[in-house]
Design a protein around this motif. Structure first.
Motif, mmCIF file in Angstrom:
data_model
loop_
_atom_site.group_PDB
_atom_site.id
_atom_site.type_symbol
_atom_site.label_atom_id
_atom_site.label_comp_id
_atom_site.label_asym_id
_atom_site.label_seq_id
_atom_site.Cartn_x
_atom_site.Cartn_y
_atom_site.Cartn_z
ATOM 1 N N GLN A 152 1.572 61.069 38.751
ATOM 2 C CA GLN A 152 0.636 62.077 39.231
ATOM 3 C C GLN A 152 0.083 62.834 38.027
ATOM 4 N N VAL A 153 -1.165 63.275 38.169
ATOM 5 C CA VAL A 153 -1.807 64.085 37.141
ATOM 6 C C VAL A 153 -2.508 65.245 37.831
ATOM 7 N N CYS A 154 -2.286 66.442 37.331
ATOM 8 C CA CYS A 154 -3.025 67.612 37.800
ATOM 9 C C CYS A 154 -3.906 68.080 36.652
ATOM 10 N N HIS A 155 -5.217 67.910 36.814
ATOM 11 C CA HIS A 155 -6.144 68.315 35.766
ATOM 12 C C HIS A 155 -6.308 69.835 35.716
ATOM 13 N N VAL A 156 -6.044 70.512 36.822
ATOM 14 C CA VAL A 156 -6.115 71.975 36.851
ATOM 15 C C VAL A 156 -5.015 72.572 35.973
ATOM 16 N N CYS A 157 -3.781 72.078 36.170
ATOM 17 C CA CYS A 157 -2.625 72.603 35.428
ATOM 18 C C CYS A 157 -2.369 71.844 34.130
ATOM 19 N N ARG A 158 -3.103 70.750 33.922
ATOM 20 C CA ARG A 158 -2.974 69.924 32.717
ATOM 21 C C ARG A 158 -1.548 69.393 32.544
ATOM 22 N N ILE A 159 -1.007 68.834 33.630
ATOM 23 C CA ILE A 159 0.321 68.228 33.563
ATOM 24 C C ILE A 159 0.301 66.839 34.205
ATOM 25 N N GLY A 160 1.216 66.005 33.740
ATOM 26 C CA GLY A 160 1.406 64.677 34.300
ATOM 27 C C GLY A 160 2.874 64.480 34.620
ATOM 28 N N TYR A 161 3.138 63.662 35.617
ATOM 29 C CA TYR A 161 4.506 63.418 36.071
ATOM 30 C C TYR A 161 4.672 61.933 36.361
ATOM 31 N N VAL A 162 5.600 61.285 35.653
ATOM 32 C CA VAL A 162 5.897 59.878 35.893
ATOM 33 C C VAL A 162 6.983 59.812 36.954
ATOM 34 N N ALA A 163 6.628 59.294 38.127
ATOM 35 C CA ALA A 163 7.585 59.188 39.229
ATOM 36 C C ALA A 163 8.445 57.932 39.092
ATOM 37 N N ASN A 164 7.835 56.832 38.640
ATOM 38 C CA ASN A 164 8.572 55.580 38.528
ATOM 39 C C ASN A 164 7.811 54.624 37.617
ATOM 40 N N ILE A 165 8.558 53.889 36.819
ATOM 41 C CA ILE A 165 7.987 52.805 36.033
ATOM 42 C C ILE A 165 8.978 51.654 36.091
ATOM 43 N N ALA A 166 8.465 50.482 36.380
ATOM 44 C CA ALA A 166 9.335 49.310 36.500
ATOM 45 C C ALA A 166 8.578 48.065 36.049
ATOM 46 N N VAL A 167 9.298 47.183 35.368
ATOM 47 C CA VAL A 167 8.769 45.891 34.956
ATOM 48 C C VAL A 167 9.834 44.854 35.291
ATOM 49 N N ALA A 168 9.419 43.751 35.899
ATOM 50 C CA ALA A 168 10.360 42.686 36.245
ATOM 51 C C ALA A 168 11.141 42.264 35.003
ATOM 52 N N SER A 169 12.414 41.985 35.185
ATOM 53 C CA SER A 169 13.301 41.725 34.034
ATOM 54 C C SER A 169 12.794 40.615 33.130
ATOM 55 N N HIS A 170 12.259 39.555 33.685
ATOM 56 C CA HIS A 170 11.786 38.451 32.840
ATOM 57 C C HIS A 170 10.466 38.765 32.123
ATOM 58 N N TRP A 171 9.851 39.905 32.418
ATOM 59 C CA TRP A 171 8.638 40.343 31.728
ATOM 60 C C TRP A 171 8.920 41.496 30.769
ATOM 61 N N GLN A 172 10.124 42.011 30.750
ATOM 62 C CA GLN A 172 10.439 43.149 29.881
ATOM 63 C C GLN A 172 10.397 42.726 28.413
ATOM 64 N N GLY A 173 10.126 43.708 27.563
ATOM 65 C CA GLY A 173 10.072 43.457 26.123
ATOM 66 C C GLY A 173 8.746 42.900 25.640
#
Length: 114
Positions: free
Chosen positions: A37-58
């Motif tokens: 999420q990004v709030c341009h009013v408050c100028r903040i960002g929040y990463v809720a989740n990031i995931a990459v399949a194991s065979h694609w990592q790195g």
């Protein structure tokens, strides 16, 4: 492994609603995703989740999707949800690369939670 991937973005329905950047392989199968999420009013960002399949990592896919989210938000303050041990290593590396801090358990503004 062939790194033919494409990125697909989902934009928020609300002013600071949840967004996503999905990573699709050559067969259009989901291999990674960043929800944030990004709030341009408050100028903040929040990463809720990031995931990459194991065979694609790195292969830099997590890095690429995070840079996609950061690009229009120069000078914003960012935080993340709770981080796994892998997540802590990833965000420490990204902090060094981008000069943006990614503390875990960050606060979301009222625009993000309404």
């Amino acid at each position: 492994m062939d790194r033919q991937v494409s990125f697909e973005r989902v934009f928020p329905a609300l002013p600071a609603g949840r967004q996503a950047v999905s990573v699709l392989d050559a067969g259009h199968r989901l291999v990674g995703c960043l929800e944030y999420q990004v709030c341009h009013v408050c100028r903040i960002g929040y990463v809720a989740n990031i995931a990459v399949a194991s065979h694609w990592q790195g292969q830099g896919l997590g890095r690429d999707v995070l840079h996609t989210a950061l690009a229009p938000c120069g000078g914003y303050t960012w935080s993340t949800s709770r981080q796994s041990s892998e997540g802590r290593r990833f965000f420490a590396a990204m902090e060094e690369e981008t000069d943006v801090a990614f503390p875990a358990g960050g606060v979301q503004c009222s625009h993000m939670t309404s």
